[in-house]
Design a protein around this motif. Structure first.
Motif, PDB file in Angstrom:
ATOM      1  N   LYS A   1       2.747 -29.360 -29.530  1.00 21.92           N
ATOM      2  CA  LYS A   1       1.871 -29.166 -28.371  1.00 21.92           C
ATOM      3  C   LYS A   1       0.727 -30.181 -28.389  1.00 21.92           C
ATOM      4  N   ALA A   2       0.158 -30.439 -29.553  1.00 21.66           N
ATOM      5  CA  ALA A   2      -0.920 -31.420 -29.661  1.00 21.66           C
ATOM      6  C   ALA A   2      -0.426 -32.809 -29.238  1.00 21.66           C
TER       7      ALA A   2
ATOM      8  N   THR B   1       5.635 -37.048 -33.936  1.00 22.40           N
ATOM      9  CA  THR B   1       4.928 -36.112 -34.807  1.00 22.40           C
ATOM     10  C   THR B   1       5.740 -35.883 -36.069  1.00 22.40           C
TER      11      THR B   1
ATOM     12  N   HIS C   1       2.453 -25.890 -32.793  1.00 23.32           N
ATOM     13  CA  HIS C   1       1.112 -26.413 -32.554  1.00 23.32           C
ATOM     14  C   HIS C   1       1.052 -27.938 -32.602  1.00 23.32           C
ATOM     15  N   TYR C   2       1.708 -28.550 -33.577  1.00 19.21           N
ATOM     16  CA  TYR C   2       1.597 -30.011 -33.645  1.00 19.21           C
ATOM     17  C   TYR C   2       2.425 -30.685 -32.558  1.00 19.21           C
TER      18      TYR C   2
ATOM     19  N   ASN D   1      -0.045 -32.917 -25.519  1.00 18.53           N
ATOM     20  CA  ASN D   1      -1.349 -33.027 -24.850  1.00 18.53           C
ATOM     21  C   ASN D   1      -1.874 -34.461 -24.901  1.00 18.53           C
TER      22      ASN D   1
END
Length: 71
Positions: free
Chosen positions: A8-9, A30, A5-6, A12
């Protein structure tokens, strides 16, 4: 939130920055707090600065730098 998730964030955010048609260079990475002891903010920040240093030395601008490799 898990690692996927992080990452992917960050991807984005990178995608949106690339499509702003800006001539500015940026460096993005990240880090996940689960990789560190509770409230180990100093080492988390240190790791981000190490990645920034590597990105600057290797001209890794406008991409996401994650750990020791680029995605």
């Amino acid at each position: 939130m898990d690692e996927e998730h992080y990452i992917k964030a960050a991807e984005n955010i990178n995608y949106n920055l690339l499509h702003l048609n800006s001539n500015n260079d940026y460096y993005i990475s990240t880090i996940h707090s689960k990789e560190y002891e509770a409230k180990d903010y100093a080492n988390m920040i240190y790791e981000l600065f190490c990645r920034l240093e590597d990105a600057l030395e290797n001209n890794l601008k406008n991409i996401v730098v994650y750990q020791d490799f680029v995605i």
